[in-house]
Motif scaffolding. Structure first.
Motif, short mmCIF file in Angstrom:
data_model
loop_
_atom_site.label_atom_id
_atom_site.label_comp_id
_atom_site.label_asym_id
_atom_site.label_seq_id
_atom_site.Cartn_x
_atom_site.Cartn_y
_atom_site.Cartn_z
N VAL A 1 -6.66 -7.56 2.81
CA VAL A 1 -6.70 -6.46 3.76
C VAL A 1 -6.67 -5.14 2.99
O VAL A 1 -5.72 -4.88 2.25
CB VAL A 1 -5.51 -6.51 4.75
CG1 VAL A 1 -5.65 -5.42 5.81
CG2 VAL A 1 -5.43 -7.89 5.41
N GLY A 2 -7.70 -4.34 3.14
CA GLY A 2 -7.76 -3.06 2.45
C GLY A 2 -7.11 -1.95 3.25
O GLY A 2 -7.32 -1.84 4.47
N SER A 3 -6.32 -1.11 2.58
CA SER A 3 -5.65 0.01 3.23
C SER A 3 -6.61 1.20 3.27
O SER A 3 -7.15 1.60 2.24
CB SER A 3 -4.38 0.37 2.47
OG SER A 3 -3.64 1.35 3.15
N MET A 4 -6.82 1.77 4.44
CA MET A 4 -7.92 2.71 4.65
C MET A 4 -7.52 4.18 4.61
O MET A 4 -8.23 5.00 4.04
CB MET A 4 -8.62 2.39 5.96
CG MET A 4 -9.08 0.93 6.03
SD MET A 4 -10.05 0.50 7.49
CE MET A 4 -11.66 1.13 7.01
N ALA B 1 -3.25 -3.98 0.57
CA ALA B 1 -3.03 -3.02 -0.51
C ALA B 1 -4.21 -2.07 -0.62
O ALA B 1 -5.24 -2.24 0.03
CB ALA B 1 -2.81 -3.76 -1.83
N THR B 2 -4.04 -1.07 -1.48
CA THR B 2 -5.10 -0.12 -1.77
C THR B 2 -6.00 -0.67 -2.88
O THR B 2 -5.69 -1.69 -3.51
CB THR B 2 -4.50 1.22 -2.20
OG1 THR B 2 -3.45 0.99 -3.15
CG2 THR B 2 -3.93 1.97 -1.00
N LEU C 1 3.51 -11.79 10.52
CA LEU C 1 4.30 -10.76 9.86
C LEU C 1 3.47 -10.08 8.76
O LEU C 1 2.70 -10.74 8.05
CB LEU C 1 5.55 -11.36 9.20
CG LEU C 1 6.61 -11.99 10.10
CD1 LEU C 1 7.63 -12.73 9.24
CD2 LEU C 1 7.30 -10.93 10.94
N VAL C 2 3.64 -8.77 8.63
CA VAL C 2 3.13 -8.03 7.47
C VAL C 2 4.32 -7.28 6.90
O VAL C 2 4.79 -6.31 7.48
CB VAL C 2 2.01 -7.06 7.86
CG1 VAL C 2 1.55 -6.28 6.63
CG2 VAL C 2 0.83 -7.82 8.47
N VAL C 3 4.80 -7.75 5.77
CA VAL C 3 6.06 -7.23 5.21
C VAL C 3 5.86 -6.91 3.74
O VAL C 3 5.21 -7.67 3.01
CB VAL C 3 7.20 -8.25 5.38
CG1 VAL C 3 8.52 -7.65 4.91
CG2 VAL C 3 7.32 -8.72 6.83
N GLY C 4 6.42 -5.79 3.30
CA GLY C 4 6.25 -5.38 1.92
C GLY C 4 7.53 -5.31 1.13
O GLY C 4 8.00 -6.29 0.57
N ASP D 1 0.82 -1.22 0.00
CA ASP D 1 0.00 0.00 0.00
C ASP D 1 0.84 1.27 0.00
O ASP D 1 0.30 2.37 0.12
CB ASP D 1 -0.98 0.01 1.18
CG ASP D 1 -0.30 -0.04 2.55
OD1 ASP D 1 0.89 -0.43 2.61
OD2 ASP D 1 -0.96 0.29 3.55
N HIS D 2 2.16 1.14 -0.16
CA HIS D 2 3.04 2.30 -0.13
C HIS D 2 2.81 3.30 -1.27
O HIS D 2 2.83 4.52 -1.04
CB HIS D 2 4.51 1.85 -0.15
CG HIS D 2 4.84 0.80 0.85
ND1 HIS D 2 4.62 -0.54 0.61
CD2 HIS D 2 5.35 0.87 2.10
CE1 HIS D 2 4.99 -1.24 1.66
NE2 HIS D 2 5.43 -0.42 2.58
N PRO D 3 2.59 2.85 -2.53
CA PRO D 3 2.51 3.82 -3.63
C PRO D 3 1.42 4.87 -3.44
O PRO D 3 1.62 6.03 -3.84
CB PRO D 3 2.21 2.92 -4.85
CG PRO D 3 2.86 1.62 -4.51
CD PRO D 3 2.62 1.46 -3.03
#
Length: 296
Positions: A106-109, A86-87, A269-272, A46-48
Motif C-alpha cells: 500500500v503506497g502512502s499518497m 509506506a512511502t 488492522l493497519v498498525v505501525g 509512513d510516519h517519517p
C-alpha cells in the motif's frame, strides 16, 4: 531481528537505480487484496515522511532507517501479516531486500501536511500517485483526510482527495481513506475521537468522488470504545482499524482492537508504531498478538 546491509542497499541505489523498478516487476503478487480469511493485517510505516518520528517519549525513534527496516522485515516475516503501508523510499528499500513477495503493498499518497507546520491541513499529495502505484504493480493506496472547519486548507485537501479517489478507481485500485475531524489546540492539530466527530468524518469520506466502489476506510477507535458499533453504522464501506498512539497500555490497545474487529464492516488492522516499537521491545510478540486478534 532480520539483518539489513545498508552498505549493499546504498551501493545498489547509487550504481543501479533501475534495480528498484526491476524488483517491482519480479515481485510475486497476491491474487487479491483479501486472502481466504477475509481479513487484513497491514504494518504501517509512513510516519517519517510527514516528519513524525516520535514513539512515546522517544522523539526520534523512527529516524534510524537501518533499525526501522530491520523491524519491518521482522514484522513482515511473521505468519498472518498481509503487507505493509509506506512511502516510496521505504517501499523501494523493501523491494530491494526482497521483503514484499506475496505481500499487499500500500503506497502512502499525501504526506505534505507536515507535523506541526502552519500548513499542516493543506495536505498536498507529495507521495505516490495513482499512476505510480499502477506502474509498480502495487496493490492499493492510502491517503489522510483531516478536516478542520476553521482551516481553509482542509477544502483543498478534500478536493484533492476526491480527485485522487477517482484516479484510483479508474485503475481499479483500492484506496484507504483515513478521515478525521480535527481542531487546533494551542496551535497544535488534535484529532477529535469523539463518536460524533468520527461519525461525521466517515460520512464525509464515504461520499467523495464519482464512485466509492474501490474505497476503504481506515478509522480510529473512538475515545469510548463502546461507541464503535454505532460509529461503524455510518457507512457500508469496508474498513480497517488504525493503531494510533497507545502510550504504555499495549494490552488496553489490543482489547480495543478486539472489540472493533467484531463489527461487520471492520475487515482488519493497519498498525505501525505500537507493533514496530512495542513497550517491551518484542516486535515479533506484538505482531503475533495482533494477528491472533484477527484470527480470533
Amino acid at each position: 531481528m532480520s539483518r539489513v546491509d545498508i552498505a549493499e542497499l546504498v551501493a545498489i541505489r547509487s550504481r543501479r537505480p533501475e534495480a528498484v523498478a526491476e524488483a517491482a516487476l519480479r515481485r510475486r503478487r497476491r491474487p487479491a487484496l483479501l486472502g481466504p480469511s477475509g481479513r487484513l493485517m497491514i504494518i504501517a510505516a509512513d510516519h517519517p515522511a510527514r516528519g513524525s518520528l516520535a514513539v512515546g517519549e522517544r522523539g526520534l525513534a523512527m529516524a534510524n532507517r537501518l533499525d526501522l527496516l530491520e523491524r519491518l522485515c521482522l514484522a513482515l516475516s511473521r505468519p498472518g501479516v498481509d503487507g505493509v503501508l509506506a512511502t516510496a523510499d521505504i517501499l523501494d528499500d523493501l523491494l530491494l531486500l526482497g521483503a514484499l513477495d506475496d505481500k499487499i503493498v500500500v503506497g502512502s499518497m499525501n504526506r505534505g501536511g507536515l507535523a506541526g507546520a502552519s500548513f499542516e491541513l493543506d495536505d498536498r499529495f507529495t507521495g505516490h500517485r495513482a499512476q505510480d502505484l499502477h506502474r509498480l504493480g502495487f496493490d492499493a493506496g492510502k491517503l489522510l483526510l483531516r478536516i478542520d472547519y476553521q482551516d481553509a486548507g482542509s477544502l483543498d485537501t478534500l478536493h484533492s482527495t476526491a480527485r485522487t479517489v477517482d484516479e484510483m478507481a479508474e485503475r481499479r485500485l483500492p484506496v484507504f481513506i483515513e478521515p478525521f475531524i480535527c481542531h487546533r489546540v494551542g496551535g497544535i492539530v488534535r484529532n477529535d475521537l469523539s463518536a460524533e466527530a468520527v461519525i461525521r468524518s466517515i460520512a464525509i469520506a464515504s461520499g467523495l468522488a464519482g464512485t466509492s466502489a474501490y474505497t476503504w476506510l481506515k478509522v480510529p477507535v473512538t475515545e469510548d470504545p463502546g461507541d464503535m458499533a454505532r460509529v461503524m453504522e455510518t457507512s457500508t464501506l469496508p474498513a480497517v482499524v488504525l493503531g494510533g498512539e497507545i502510550g504504555g497500555d499495549q494490552h488496553g490497545a489490543y482489547e480495543k482492537w478486539r472489540g472493533a474487529l467484531r463489527l461487520p464492516t471492520v475487515r482488519g488492522l493497519v498498525v505501525g508504531r505500537s507493533l514496530l516499537y512495542p513497550v517491551d521491545g518484542d516486535v515479533a510478540g506484538a505482531v503475533d498478538t495482533a494477528v491472533g486478534l484477527l484470527q480470533g
